[in-house]
Enzyme design. Sequence first.
Site, short mmCIF file in Angstrom:
data_model
loop_
_atom_site.label_atom_id
_atom_site.label_comp_id
_atom_site.label_asym_id
_atom_site.label_seq_id
_atom_site.Cartn_x
_atom_site.Cartn_y
_atom_site.Cartn_z
N LYS A 1 0.92 -1.01 -0.10
CA LYS A 1 0.00 0.05 0.17
C LYS A 1 0.81 1.34 0.25
O LYS A 1 0.64 2.17 -0.64
CB LYS A 1 -0.90 -0.04 1.27
CG LYS A 1 -1.90 1.14 1.36
CD LYS A 1 -3.00 1.00 2.54
CE LYS A 1 -3.63 2.28 2.87
NZ LYS A 1 -4.52 2.18 4.00
N GLU B 1 10.41 -4.57 4.79
CA GLU B 1 10.56 -5.99 4.51
C GLU B 1 10.24 -6.20 2.94
O GLU B 1 10.99 -6.83 2.14
CB GLU B 1 9.49 -6.79 5.08
CG GLU B 1 9.74 -6.86 6.59
CD GLU B 1 9.11 -5.83 7.49
OE1 GLU B 1 8.81 -4.69 6.92
OE2 GLU B 1 8.99 -6.17 8.73
N GLY C 1 -4.87 -2.07 4.86
CA GLY C 1 -4.08 -3.10 4.41
C GLY C 1 -4.75 -4.40 4.73
O GLY C 1 -4.95 -5.29 3.98
N ARG C 2 -5.13 -4.67 5.87
CA ARG C 2 -5.99 -6.01 6.25
C ARG C 2 -7.28 -6.27 5.56
O ARG C 2 -7.88 -7.19 5.88
CB ARG C 2 -5.95 -5.98 7.84
CG ARG C 2 -6.56 -4.95 8.57
CD ARG C 2 -6.25 -4.97 10.00
NE ARG C 2 -6.63 -3.84 10.60
CZ ARG C 2 -6.07 -2.69 11.01
NH1 ARG C 2 -4.80 -2.68 10.37
NH2 ARG C 2 -6.67 -1.75 11.62
N GLU D 1 -5.10 -6.73 14.48
CA GLU D 1 -4.52 -5.53 14.18
C GLU D 1 -5.72 -4.60 14.31
O GLU D 1 -5.53 -3.19 14.70
CB GLU D 1 -3.98 -5.75 12.85
CG GLU D 1 -2.89 -4.42 12.79
CD GLU D 1 -2.16 -4.52 11.53
OE1 GLU D 1 -2.68 -4.21 10.39
OE2 GLU D 1 -0.94 -4.82 11.39
N HIS E 1 -5.33 -33.67 17.20
CA HIS E 1 -4.19 -34.54 17.72
C HIS E 1 -3.08 -33.66 18.26
O HIS E 1 -2.02 -34.12 18.30
CB HIS E 1 -3.77 -35.63 16.63
CG HIS E 1 -4.72 -36.37 16.06
ND1 HIS E 1 -5.12 -37.57 16.73
CD2 HIS E 1 -6.00 -36.19 15.28
CE1 HIS E 1 -6.28 -38.12 16.12
NE2 HIS E 1 -6.69 -37.34 15.40
N LYS F 1 9.16 -0.61 14.16
CA LYS F 1 9.75 -0.49 12.93
C LYS F 1 10.77 0.66 12.95
O LYS F 1 11.69 0.66 12.53
CB LYS F 1 8.61 0.07 11.92
CG LYS F 1 7.33 -0.81 11.55
CD LYS F 1 6.56 -0.26 10.31
CE LYS F 1 5.51 -1.23 10.02
NZ LYS F 1 4.54 -0.40 9.41
#
Length: 550
Positions: free
Chosen positions: A215, A221, A277-278, A363, A394, A514
Amino acid sequence: MATLETPLEAPKAGQHPAWKALKEHYAKIRKLHLRKLFSQDPARGDRLAVEALGIYLDYSKNRITDETLRLLLQLAEESGLRAKIDAMFRGDKINITEDRSVLHVALRAPKGTSIFVDGEDVVPAVHAVLDKMAGFSERVRSGAWKGHTGKRVRNVINVGIGGSDLGPVMAYEALRYYSQRDLTFRFVSNVDGTDFAEAVRDLDPAETLFIISSKTFTTLETMTNAHTARAWSLAGLNGDETSVAKHFVAVSTNAKEVAKFGIDTANMFEFWDWVGGRYSMDSAIGLSTMIAIGPDKFRSLLDGFHQMDLHFRETPFDRNLPVLLGLLTVWYTDYFGSQTVAILPYEQYLKRFPAYLQQLTMESNGKHVTLDGTQVAQDTSPVYWGEPGTNGQHSFYQLIHQGTRLIPCDFIAFGKPLNAIGRHHDILLANVFAQAEALAFGKTPKQVKAEGTPDWLVPHRVFEGNRPSNTILAERLTPETLGKLIALYEHSVFTQGVIWNVDSFDQWGVELGKVLAQRIVPELESKDEPKLAHDTSTNNLIRRYRTLSR
Ligand code: F6P
Protein backbone atom coordinates in the site's frame (compact mmCIF):
# COMPACT_ATOMS: atom_id res chain seq x y z
CA MET A 1 -22.29 13.97 4.07
CA ALA A 2 -23.71 13.58 7.54
CA THR A 3 -21.15 14.28 10.18
CA LEU A 4 -19.98 11.62 12.53
CA GLU A 5 -20.23 12.30 16.23
CA THR A 6 -17.07 13.95 17.41
CA PRO A 7 -14.99 11.52 19.45
CA LEU A 8 -15.80 13.34 22.65
CA GLU A 9 -19.51 12.80 22.12
CA ALA A 10 -19.10 9.16 21.16
CA PRO A 11 -20.66 6.68 23.56
CA LYS A 12 -18.23 5.21 26.04
CA ALA A 13 -18.00 1.44 26.24
CA GLY A 14 -18.72 0.19 29.73
CA GLN A 15 -21.15 2.99 30.52
CA HIS A 16 -24.23 1.74 28.72
CA PRO A 17 -27.04 0.34 30.88
CA ALA A 18 -26.69 -2.96 29.00
CA TRP A 19 -23.08 -3.41 30.24
CA LYS A 20 -24.25 -3.27 33.82
CA ALA A 21 -27.27 -5.46 33.15
CA LEU A 22 -25.04 -8.01 31.42
CA LYS A 23 -22.70 -8.05 34.39
CA GLU A 24 -25.53 -8.88 36.76
CA HIS A 25 -26.93 -11.38 34.30
CA TYR A 26 -23.53 -13.04 33.92
CA ALA A 27 -23.26 -13.53 37.67
CA LYS A 28 -26.55 -15.41 37.55
CA ILE A 29 -25.90 -17.68 34.59
CA ARG A 30 -22.14 -18.18 34.54
CA LYS A 31 -22.39 -21.70 35.95
CA LEU A 32 -25.36 -22.75 33.86
CA HIS A 33 -24.40 -25.84 31.88
CA LEU A 34 -25.15 -26.38 28.22
CA ARG A 35 -26.49 -29.81 29.21
CA LYS A 36 -29.18 -28.11 31.26
CA LEU A 37 -29.87 -25.45 28.64
CA PHE A 38 -30.48 -28.14 26.02
CA SER A 39 -32.48 -30.43 28.28
CA GLN A 40 -34.75 -27.59 29.41
CA ASP A 41 -35.23 -26.40 25.86
CA PRO A 42 -34.94 -29.30 23.42
CA ALA A 43 -35.66 -26.97 20.48
CA ARG A 44 -32.65 -24.81 21.34
CA GLY A 45 -30.64 -26.21 18.44
CA ASP A 46 -33.41 -25.13 16.04
CA ARG A 47 -33.98 -21.73 17.60
CA LEU A 48 -30.42 -20.53 18.10
CA ALA A 49 -29.35 -20.91 14.50
CA VAL A 50 -29.53 -18.52 11.55
CA GLU A 51 -29.26 -19.22 7.87
CA ALA A 52 -28.49 -16.42 5.47
CA LEU A 53 -26.87 -16.36 2.04
CA GLY A 54 -26.35 -20.12 2.22
CA ILE A 55 -24.35 -19.81 5.44
CA TYR A 56 -25.78 -21.64 8.42
CA LEU A 57 -24.60 -20.39 11.80
CA ASP A 58 -25.42 -22.68 14.69
CA TYR A 59 -24.77 -20.66 17.85
CA SER A 60 -26.87 -22.79 20.16
CA LYS A 61 -23.80 -24.31 21.84
CA ASN A 62 -22.96 -20.99 23.46
CA ARG A 63 -23.38 -20.23 27.16
CA ILE A 64 -26.24 -17.88 26.59
CA THR A 65 -29.94 -17.68 27.34
CA ASP A 66 -32.61 -15.68 25.56
CA GLU A 67 -31.98 -12.97 28.15
CA THR A 68 -28.26 -12.90 27.31
CA LEU A 69 -29.09 -12.40 23.68
CA ARG A 70 -31.62 -9.71 24.46
CA LEU A 71 -29.07 -7.81 26.52
CA LEU A 72 -26.27 -8.23 23.98
CA LEU A 73 -28.55 -6.90 21.27
CA GLN A 74 -29.48 -4.02 23.55
CA LEU A 75 -25.76 -3.36 23.99
CA ALA A 76 -25.35 -3.19 20.22
CA GLU A 77 -28.16 -0.66 20.01
CA GLU A 78 -26.89 1.43 22.90
CA SER A 79 -23.40 1.45 21.36
CA GLY A 80 -24.82 3.03 18.23
CA LEU A 81 -23.97 0.10 15.98
CA ARG A 82 -26.71 0.94 13.50
CA ALA A 83 -25.45 4.53 13.05
CA LYS A 84 -21.83 3.37 12.82
CA ILE A 85 -22.66 0.85 10.09
CA ASP A 86 -24.40 3.60 8.15
CA ALA A 87 -21.44 5.93 8.69
CA MET A 88 -19.01 3.37 7.29
CA PHE A 89 -21.10 2.65 4.20
CA ARG A 90 -21.64 6.37 3.67
CA GLY A 91 -17.90 7.03 3.53
CA ASP A 92 -17.64 9.01 6.76
CA LYS A 93 -14.11 9.27 8.11
CA ILE A 94 -14.62 6.72 10.87
CA ASN A 95 -10.89 5.97 11.03
CA ILE A 96 -10.48 9.08 13.11
CA THR A 97 -6.82 8.78 14.05
CA GLU A 98 -5.81 8.67 10.39
CA ASP A 99 -8.69 10.89 9.24
CA ARG A 100 -9.76 8.35 6.63
CA SER A 101 -12.90 6.76 5.31
CA VAL A 102 -13.14 3.01 5.70
CA LEU A 103 -14.53 1.74 2.47
CA HIS A 104 -13.50 -1.81 1.76
CA VAL A 105 -17.21 -2.25 1.06
CA ALA A 106 -16.73 -0.02 -2.01
CA LEU A 107 -14.26 -2.55 -3.43
CA ARG A 108 -17.14 -4.94 -4.02
CA ALA A 109 -19.89 -2.45 -4.80
CA PRO A 110 -21.52 -3.39 -8.12
CA LYS A 111 -21.05 -1.20 -11.18
CA GLY A 112 -23.61 1.59 -11.28
CA THR A 113 -23.83 2.05 -7.51
CA SER A 114 -22.26 5.11 -5.89
CA ILE A 115 -20.18 5.64 -2.77
CA PHE A 116 -18.67 9.04 -2.12
CA VAL A 117 -15.36 10.02 -0.54
CA ASP A 118 -14.78 13.78 -0.26
CA GLY A 119 -17.54 14.36 -2.81
CA GLU A 120 -16.16 11.91 -5.38
CA ASP A 121 -17.89 8.69 -6.38
CA VAL A 122 -15.22 6.00 -5.95
CA VAL A 123 -17.09 3.09 -7.52
CA PRO A 124 -16.15 3.91 -11.16
CA ALA A 125 -12.45 4.00 -10.22
CA VAL A 126 -12.80 0.63 -8.44
CA HIS A 127 -14.23 -0.92 -11.59
CA ALA A 128 -11.64 0.73 -13.85
CA VAL A 129 -8.90 -0.96 -11.80
CA LEU A 130 -10.79 -4.28 -11.80
CA ASP A 131 -11.04 -4.09 -15.59
CA LYS A 132 -7.33 -3.32 -15.88
CA MET A 133 -6.54 -6.27 -13.58
CA ALA A 134 -8.80 -8.51 -15.66
CA GLY A 135 -7.05 -7.57 -18.91
CA PHE A 136 -3.64 -8.20 -17.39
CA SER A 137 -4.70 -11.46 -15.73
CA GLU A 138 -6.09 -12.82 -18.98
CA ARG A 139 -2.84 -12.04 -20.77
CA VAL A 140 -0.80 -13.84 -18.13
CA ARG A 141 -3.20 -16.81 -17.99
CA SER A 142 -3.32 -17.21 -21.77
CA GLY A 143 0.41 -16.79 -22.25
CA ALA A 144 -0.04 -13.62 -24.28
CA TRP A 145 2.05 -11.71 -21.71
CA LYS A 146 5.62 -12.66 -22.58
CA GLY A 147 8.71 -12.23 -20.52
CA HIS A 148 11.79 -10.35 -21.73
CA THR A 149 13.14 -13.30 -23.72
CA GLY A 150 9.77 -14.09 -25.31
CA LYS A 151 9.01 -17.01 -23.00
CA ARG A 152 5.58 -17.06 -21.40
CA VAL A 153 5.19 -16.41 -17.69
CA ARG A 154 4.89 -19.64 -15.70
CA ASN A 155 5.57 -18.35 -12.20
CA VAL A 156 3.90 -15.52 -10.32
CA ILE A 157 5.47 -14.32 -7.09
CA ASN A 158 3.64 -11.91 -4.83
CA VAL A 159 6.02 -9.86 -2.72
CA GLY A 160 4.29 -8.14 0.20
CA ILE A 161 3.72 -8.43 3.93
CA GLY A 162 0.80 -8.13 6.37
CA GLY A 163 -2.34 -7.25 4.47
CA SER A 164 -0.37 -7.25 1.23
CA ASP A 165 0.52 -10.91 1.76
CA LEU A 166 -1.85 -12.69 4.13
CA GLY A 167 -4.95 -12.07 2.01
CA PRO A 168 -3.32 -13.12 -1.27
CA VAL A 169 -1.72 -16.24 0.19
CA MET A 170 -4.85 -17.24 2.11
CA ALA A 171 -7.06 -16.71 -0.97
CA TYR A 172 -4.67 -18.61 -3.24
CA GLU A 173 -4.62 -21.57 -0.88
CA ALA A 174 -8.38 -21.38 -0.29
CA LEU A 175 -9.19 -21.26 -3.99
CA ARG A 176 -6.35 -23.39 -5.29
CA TYR A 177 -8.89 -25.94 -6.49
CA TYR A 178 -10.09 -23.34 -9.02
CA SER A 179 -6.63 -22.12 -10.02
CA GLN A 180 -4.90 -22.45 -13.35
CA ARG A 181 -2.62 -25.38 -12.65
CA ASP A 182 0.07 -24.67 -15.23
CA LEU A 183 0.99 -21.51 -13.33
CA THR A 184 3.02 -21.62 -10.12
CA PHE A 185 2.23 -19.14 -7.36
CA ARG A 186 4.59 -18.26 -4.55
CA PHE A 187 4.43 -15.63 -1.82
CA VAL A 188 7.43 -13.87 -0.32
CA SER A 189 6.85 -11.84 2.80
CA ASN A 190 9.52 -12.31 5.44
CA VAL A 191 12.65 -10.19 5.32
CA ASP A 192 14.49 -13.36 6.33
CA GLY A 193 16.39 -14.10 3.10
CA THR A 194 15.35 -17.73 3.32
CA ASP A 195 11.83 -16.82 2.29
CA PHE A 196 13.05 -15.35 -1.00
CA ALA A 197 15.75 -17.97 -1.58
CA GLU A 198 13.35 -20.88 -1.21
CA ALA A 199 10.67 -19.20 -3.33
CA VAL A 200 12.92 -18.81 -6.38
CA ARG A 201 15.42 -21.65 -6.07
CA ASP A 202 13.85 -23.79 -8.80
CA LEU A 203 12.53 -20.98 -10.99
CA ASP A 204 13.71 -19.49 -14.27
CA PRO A 205 13.82 -15.66 -14.18
CA ALA A 206 12.76 -15.61 -17.84
CA GLU A 207 9.43 -17.20 -16.82
CA THR A 208 8.89 -15.35 -13.53
CA LEU A 209 6.68 -12.37 -12.88
CA PHE A 210 6.89 -10.43 -9.61
CA ILE A 211 3.92 -8.54 -8.19
CA ILE A 212 5.27 -6.04 -5.69
CA SER A 213 2.33 -5.42 -3.38
CA SER A 214 2.55 -2.63 -0.87
CA LYS A 215 0.00 0.00 0.00
CA THR A 216 2.70 2.46 1.03
CA PHE A 217 5.56 1.08 -1.10
CA THR A 218 7.88 1.97 1.75
CA THR A 219 7.60 -1.12 3.98
CA LEU A 220 11.13 -2.24 4.85
CA GLU A 221 10.54 -5.97 4.38
CA THR A 222 8.75 -5.62 1.07
CA MET A 223 11.18 -3.11 -0.35
CA THR A 224 14.14 -5.26 0.69
CA ASN A 225 12.58 -8.31 -0.97
CA ALA A 226 11.60 -6.28 -4.02
CA HIS A 227 15.18 -5.07 -4.54
CA THR A 228 16.46 -8.62 -4.10
CA ALA A 229 13.90 -9.84 -6.63
CA ARG A 230 14.98 -7.16 -9.07
CA ALA A 231 18.63 -8.15 -8.71
CA TRP A 232 17.78 -11.87 -9.09
CA SER A 233 15.66 -11.20 -12.16
CA LEU A 234 18.25 -8.94 -13.81
CA ALA A 235 21.03 -11.41 -13.08
CA GLY A 236 19.10 -14.04 -15.01
CA LEU A 237 18.27 -11.70 -17.87
CA ASN A 238 21.72 -10.39 -18.78
CA GLY A 239 21.31 -7.34 -16.60
CA ASP A 240 19.05 -5.74 -19.18
CA GLU A 241 17.10 -3.04 -17.31
CA THR A 242 14.38 -3.01 -19.95
CA SER A 243 13.37 -6.48 -18.72
CA VAL A 244 11.91 -4.95 -15.54
CA ALA A 245 8.84 -3.79 -17.45
CA LYS A 246 8.04 -7.40 -18.40
CA HIS A 247 8.80 -9.04 -15.08
CA PHE A 248 7.61 -6.54 -12.47
CA VAL A 249 4.25 -5.01 -11.77
CA ALA A 250 3.22 -3.06 -8.69
CA VAL A 251 0.09 -2.82 -6.57
CA SER A 252 0.11 0.34 -4.48
CA THR A 253 -1.43 3.65 -3.53
CA ASN A 254 1.94 5.35 -4.00
CA ALA A 255 2.71 6.01 -7.68
CA LYS A 256 5.72 8.18 -6.82
CA GLU A 257 7.54 5.41 -4.94
CA VAL A 258 6.58 2.84 -7.58
CA ALA A 259 8.20 4.98 -10.28
CA LYS A 260 11.24 5.54 -8.07
CA PHE A 261 11.67 1.77 -7.76
CA GLY A 262 11.77 1.56 -11.56
CA ILE A 263 8.37 0.09 -12.31
CA ASP A 264 6.50 1.84 -15.10
CA THR A 265 3.32 3.25 -13.55
CA ALA A 266 1.49 1.82 -16.57
CA ASN A 267 2.21 -1.50 -14.87
CA MET A 268 0.83 -0.30 -11.58
CA PHE A 269 -2.55 -1.36 -10.20
CA GLU A 270 -3.93 1.29 -7.95
CA PHE A 271 -5.87 1.28 -4.74
CA TRP A 272 -6.70 3.98 -2.24
CA ASP A 273 -5.99 5.17 1.27
CA TRP A 274 -9.56 4.38 2.30
CA VAL A 275 -8.71 0.68 1.99
CA GLY A 276 -6.94 -0.62 5.09
CA GLY A 277 -4.11 -3.10 4.46
CA ARG A 278 -5.91 -5.93 6.27
CA TYR A 279 -9.10 -5.16 4.34
CA SER A 280 -7.41 -5.06 0.93
CA MET A 281 -7.40 -8.59 -0.46
CA ASP A 282 -10.36 -7.76 -2.69
CA SER A 283 -8.63 -4.66 -4.09
CA ALA A 284 -5.76 -4.78 -6.61
CA ILE A 285 -3.86 -6.53 -3.81
CA GLY A 286 -5.84 -9.54 -5.04
CA LEU A 287 -4.08 -9.45 -8.42
CA SER A 288 -2.33 -12.78 -7.78
CA THR A 289 -5.72 -14.24 -6.78
CA MET A 290 -7.27 -13.00 -10.00
CA ILE A 291 -4.45 -14.43 -12.10
CA ALA A 292 -4.83 -17.75 -10.29
CA ILE A 293 -8.62 -18.15 -10.57
CA GLY A 294 -9.45 -15.82 -13.47
CA PRO A 295 -11.48 -12.61 -13.58
CA ASP A 296 -14.90 -14.28 -13.58
CA LYS A 297 -14.26 -16.23 -10.42
CA PHE A 298 -12.67 -13.15 -8.85
CA ARG A 299 -15.93 -11.32 -9.56
CA SER A 300 -17.83 -14.14 -7.85
CA LEU A 301 -15.57 -13.66 -4.85
CA LEU A 302 -16.44 -9.94 -4.83
CA ASP A 303 -20.10 -10.77 -5.20
CA GLY A 304 -19.90 -12.99 -2.11
CA PHE A 305 -18.36 -10.11 -0.15
CA HIS A 306 -21.05 -7.75 -1.41
CA GLN A 307 -23.90 -10.07 -0.44
CA MET A 308 -22.56 -10.21 3.10
CA ASP A 309 -22.17 -6.39 3.11
CA LEU A 310 -25.85 -6.02 2.27
CA HIS A 311 -26.81 -8.62 4.86
CA PHE A 312 -24.80 -6.76 7.52
CA ARG A 313 -26.29 -3.45 6.55
CA GLU A 314 -29.91 -4.48 6.20
CA THR A 315 -30.66 -7.44 8.43
CA PRO A 316 -32.13 -6.93 11.91
CA PHE A 317 -29.42 -7.57 14.46
CA ASP A 318 -31.06 -10.68 15.94
CA ARG A 319 -30.64 -12.44 12.57
CA ASN A 320 -27.50 -10.68 11.47
CA LEU A 321 -24.61 -13.16 11.17
CA PRO A 322 -21.68 -10.76 11.75
CA VAL A 323 -23.49 -8.96 14.56
CA LEU A 324 -24.26 -12.21 16.39
CA LEU A 325 -20.70 -13.47 15.95
CA GLY A 326 -19.25 -10.16 17.15
CA LEU A 327 -21.53 -9.94 20.19
CA LEU A 328 -20.68 -13.49 21.25
CA THR A 329 -16.98 -12.59 21.15
CA VAL A 330 -17.63 -9.58 23.37
CA TRP A 331 -19.64 -11.81 25.74
CA TYR A 332 -16.78 -14.29 26.26
CA THR A 333 -14.02 -11.69 26.27
CA ASP A 334 -15.51 -9.23 28.69
CA TYR A 335 -17.68 -11.37 30.93
CA PHE A 336 -16.09 -14.83 30.99
CA GLY A 337 -12.60 -13.34 30.68
CA SER A 338 -11.70 -15.58 27.72
CA GLN A 339 -8.37 -14.64 26.25
CA THR A 340 -8.55 -16.38 22.90
CA VAL A 341 -10.81 -17.62 20.11
CA ALA A 342 -9.92 -20.75 18.14
CA ILE A 343 -10.69 -20.78 14.43
CA LEU A 344 -11.02 -24.38 13.32
CA PRO A 345 -11.75 -24.89 9.62
CA TYR A 346 -12.58 -28.47 8.65
CA GLU A 347 -11.44 -27.76 5.12
CA GLN A 348 -7.82 -28.23 4.18
CA TYR A 349 -7.96 -25.43 1.60
CA LEU A 350 -8.65 -22.99 4.45
CA LYS A 351 -5.36 -23.79 6.15
CA ARG A 352 -4.19 -20.15 6.08
CA PHE A 353 -7.56 -18.75 7.11
CA PRO A 354 -6.69 -18.58 10.84
CA ALA A 355 -3.46 -16.71 10.03
CA TYR A 356 -5.38 -14.30 7.82
CA LEU A 357 -7.91 -13.69 10.60
CA GLN A 358 -5.15 -12.97 13.07
CA GLN A 359 -4.25 -9.73 11.32
CA LEU A 360 -7.86 -8.87 10.56
CA THR A 361 -8.99 -9.25 14.15
CA MET A 362 -5.97 -8.39 16.26
CA GLU A 363 -4.55 -5.50 14.24
CA SER A 364 -8.06 -4.08 14.14
CA ASN A 365 -9.18 -4.44 17.74
CA GLY A 366 -5.97 -4.93 19.70
CA LYS A 367 -6.38 -1.43 21.16
CA HIS A 368 -6.03 -0.04 24.65
CA VAL A 369 -7.73 3.33 24.29
CA THR A 370 -11.17 4.36 23.11
CA LEU A 371 -11.90 6.85 20.34
CA ASP A 372 -11.53 9.73 22.77
CA GLY A 373 -8.10 8.54 23.85
CA THR A 374 -9.05 7.29 27.30
CA GLN A 375 -8.10 3.87 28.62
CA VAL A 376 -10.64 1.17 27.68
CA ALA A 377 -12.70 -0.09 30.60
CA GLN A 378 -12.57 -3.75 29.58
CA ASP A 379 -10.57 -6.18 27.49
CA THR A 380 -10.57 -5.70 23.74
CA SER A 381 -9.63 -8.19 21.03
CA PRO A 382 -8.98 -11.75 22.09
CA VAL A 383 -6.09 -13.65 20.53
CA TYR A 384 -7.24 -15.52 17.43
CA TRP A 385 -5.48 -18.68 16.44
CA GLY A 386 -6.20 -22.05 14.92
CA GLU A 387 -5.40 -24.87 12.57
CA PRO A 388 -7.48 -26.98 10.27
CA GLY A 389 -9.31 -29.99 11.64
CA THR A 390 -8.72 -32.80 12.07
CA ASN A 391 -5.01 -32.09 12.63
CA GLY A 392 -5.64 -29.82 15.61
CA GLN A 393 -7.54 -32.63 17.35
CA HIS A 394 -4.28 -34.51 17.67
CA SER A 395 -2.32 -31.62 19.11
CA PHE A 396 -4.02 -28.83 21.05
CA TYR A 397 -7.67 -29.89 21.42
CA GLN A 398 -6.73 -31.67 24.67
CA LEU A 399 -6.37 -28.24 26.29
CA ILE A 400 -9.67 -27.01 24.86
CA HIS A 401 -11.49 -30.09 26.22
CA GLN A 402 -9.85 -30.51 29.62
CA GLY A 403 -7.60 -27.51 30.25
CA THR A 404 -8.35 -24.73 32.69
CA ARG A 405 -9.13 -22.04 30.14
CA LEU A 406 -12.36 -21.28 28.36
CA ILE A 407 -11.64 -21.15 24.64
CA PRO A 408 -14.62 -20.36 22.42
CA CYS A 409 -14.28 -22.12 19.07
CA ASP A 410 -15.54 -21.34 15.59
CA PHE A 411 -15.87 -24.54 13.56
CA ILE A 412 -16.14 -24.01 9.81
CA ALA A 413 -17.23 -26.83 7.52
CA PHE A 414 -18.80 -27.55 4.15
CA GLY A 415 -21.44 -30.04 3.05
CA LYS A 416 -19.71 -30.98 -0.18
CA PRO A 417 -16.02 -31.67 -0.56
CA LEU A 418 -14.00 -30.26 -3.43
CA ASN A 419 -12.08 -33.50 -3.68
CA ALA A 420 -14.56 -36.30 -3.14
CA ILE A 421 -12.56 -39.39 -2.26
CA GLY A 422 -14.22 -42.42 -0.72
CA ARG A 423 -15.47 -41.81 2.82
CA HIS A 424 -13.09 -38.95 3.62
CA HIS A 425 -15.67 -36.20 3.77
CA ASP A 426 -18.15 -38.11 5.95
CA ILE A 427 -15.33 -38.89 8.36
CA LEU A 428 -14.16 -35.26 8.33
CA LEU A 429 -17.64 -33.92 9.04
CA ALA A 430 -18.35 -36.56 11.67
CA ASN A 431 -15.32 -35.21 13.48
CA VAL A 432 -16.39 -31.58 13.40
CA PHE A 433 -19.86 -32.40 14.74
CA ALA A 434 -18.38 -34.74 17.34
CA GLN A 435 -15.95 -32.11 18.59
CA ALA A 436 -18.64 -29.46 19.04
CA GLU A 437 -20.84 -32.03 20.81
CA ALA A 438 -18.06 -33.24 23.09
CA LEU A 439 -17.05 -29.69 23.99
CA ALA A 440 -20.60 -28.72 24.89
CA PHE A 441 -21.82 -31.79 26.72
CA GLY A 442 -18.68 -33.51 27.92
CA LYS A 443 -18.81 -36.72 29.89
CA THR A 444 -19.87 -36.86 33.56
CA PRO A 445 -18.16 -38.88 36.31
CA LYS A 446 -21.27 -41.09 36.36
CA GLN A 447 -20.91 -41.86 32.68
CA VAL A 448 -17.19 -42.53 33.06
CA LYS A 449 -17.81 -44.86 36.03
CA ALA A 450 -20.54 -46.69 34.17
CA GLU A 451 -17.94 -47.68 31.60
CA GLY A 452 -16.12 -49.63 34.32
CA THR A 453 -13.37 -47.06 34.85
CA PRO A 454 -11.56 -47.56 38.18
CA ASP A 455 -12.30 -44.77 40.66
CA TRP A 456 -8.77 -43.32 40.66
CA LEU A 457 -8.90 -42.88 36.89
CA VAL A 458 -12.33 -41.28 36.76
CA PRO A 459 -11.24 -37.64 37.28
CA HIS A 460 -8.75 -37.95 34.44
CA ARG A 461 -11.39 -39.21 32.07
CA VAL A 462 -14.12 -36.73 32.93
CA PHE A 463 -14.99 -34.05 30.41
CA GLU A 464 -16.61 -31.09 32.13
CA GLY A 465 -18.15 -29.90 28.89
CA ASN A 466 -19.80 -26.46 28.82
CA ARG A 467 -17.15 -25.31 26.33
CA PRO A 468 -18.79 -23.01 23.82
CA SER A 469 -18.59 -23.14 20.05
CA ASN A 470 -20.17 -21.82 16.89
CA THR A 471 -20.52 -24.03 13.85
CA ILE A 472 -20.55 -22.35 10.46
CA LEU A 473 -21.75 -24.63 7.70
CA ALA A 474 -22.01 -23.87 3.98
CA GLU A 475 -22.58 -26.01 0.94
CA ARG A 476 -19.17 -25.88 -0.70
CA LEU A 477 -16.04 -23.75 -0.65
CA THR A 478 -16.38 -21.55 -3.74
CA PRO A 479 -15.01 -18.08 -4.49
CA GLU A 480 -18.43 -16.66 -3.63
CA THR A 481 -18.60 -18.51 -0.31
CA LEU A 482 -15.09 -17.43 0.57
CA GLY A 483 -16.09 -13.80 -0.03
CA LYS A 484 -19.08 -14.22 2.29
CA LEU A 485 -16.96 -15.86 4.96
CA ILE A 486 -14.29 -13.15 4.95
CA ALA A 487 -16.87 -10.36 5.01
CA LEU A 488 -18.61 -12.17 7.87
CA TYR A 489 -15.47 -11.85 9.98
CA GLU A 490 -14.70 -8.31 8.75
CA HIS A 491 -18.08 -7.14 9.97
CA SER A 492 -17.86 -9.16 13.17
CA VAL A 493 -14.63 -7.27 13.88
CA PHE A 494 -16.45 -4.02 13.09
CA THR A 495 -19.22 -4.93 15.53
CA GLN A 496 -16.72 -5.69 18.28
CA GLY A 497 -14.84 -2.44 17.62
CA VAL A 498 -18.05 -0.42 17.90
CA ILE A 499 -18.96 -2.05 21.21
CA TRP A 500 -15.47 -1.36 22.57
CA ASN A 501 -15.54 2.11 21.00
CA VAL A 502 -12.04 1.76 19.57
CA ASP A 503 -10.60 2.76 16.20
CA SER A 504 -10.58 -0.62 14.43
CA PHE A 505 -8.84 0.82 11.39
CA ASP A 506 -5.53 2.22 12.58
CA GLN A 507 -2.44 0.27 13.70
CA TRP A 508 -0.16 2.61 15.61
CA GLY A 509 1.07 -0.33 17.65
CA VAL A 510 3.25 -1.53 14.78
CA GLU A 511 5.18 1.74 14.52
CA LEU A 512 7.62 1.71 17.42
CA GLY A 513 9.30 -1.56 16.48
CA LYS A 514 9.68 -0.37 12.88
CA VAL A 515 11.37 2.86 13.97
CA LEU A 516 13.72 1.10 16.38
CA ALA A 517 14.68 -1.48 13.75
CA GLN A 518 15.63 1.30 11.35
CA ARG A 519 17.86 2.71 14.08
CA ILE A 520 19.48 -0.64 14.84
CA VAL A 521 20.21 -1.70 11.24
CA PRO A 522 23.21 0.68 10.84
CA GLU A 523 24.49 -0.37 14.26
CA LEU A 524 24.61 -3.97 13.06
CA GLU A 525 26.14 -3.11 9.71
CA SER A 526 28.69 -0.46 10.62
CA LYS A 527 32.33 -1.46 10.13
CA ASP A 528 33.49 0.43 13.19
CA GLU A 529 32.24 -0.43 16.63
CA PRO A 530 29.14 1.76 17.02
CA LYS A 531 28.50 3.87 20.08
CA LEU A 532 25.43 2.26 21.55
CA ALA A 533 22.91 4.13 23.65
CA HIS A 534 20.21 1.51 24.24
CA ASP A 535 19.55 -0.24 27.53
CA THR A 536 22.23 -2.74 28.62
CA SER A 537 20.24 -5.74 27.42
CA THR A 538 19.80 -4.39 23.88
CA ASN A 539 23.40 -3.13 23.78
CA ASN A 540 24.67 -6.59 24.74
CA LEU A 541 22.53 -8.34 22.14
CA ILE A 542 23.78 -6.00 19.42
CA ARG A 543 27.42 -6.55 20.42
CA ARG A 544 26.95 -10.31 20.59
CA TYR A 545 25.35 -10.34 17.15
CA ARG A 546 28.20 -8.29 15.72
CA THR A 547 30.61 -10.91 17.05
CA LEU A 548 28.55 -13.92 15.91
CA SER A 549 27.91 -12.57 12.45
CA ARG A 550 31.51 -11.86 11.58
O1 F6P B 1 2.98 -3.23 9.85
C1 F6P B 1 1.62 -3.29 9.66
C2 F6P B 1 1.18 -2.89 8.28
O2 F6P B 1 1.12 -1.51 8.20
C3 F6P B 1 -0.14 -3.53 7.96
O3 F6P B 1 -1.22 -2.84 8.44
C4 F6P B 1 -0.06 -3.64 6.48
O4 F6P B 1 -0.99 -4.55 6.01
C5 F6P B 1 1.36 -4.07 6.30
O5 F6P B 1 2.07 -3.36 7.28
C6 F6P B 1 1.96 -3.86 4.95
O6 F6P B 1 1.94 -2.53 4.57
P1 F6P B 1 2.17 -2.11 3.06
O7 F6P B 1 1.10 -2.74 2.23
O8 F6P B 1 2.10 -0.62 3.05
O9 F6P B 1 3.52 -2.62 2.63
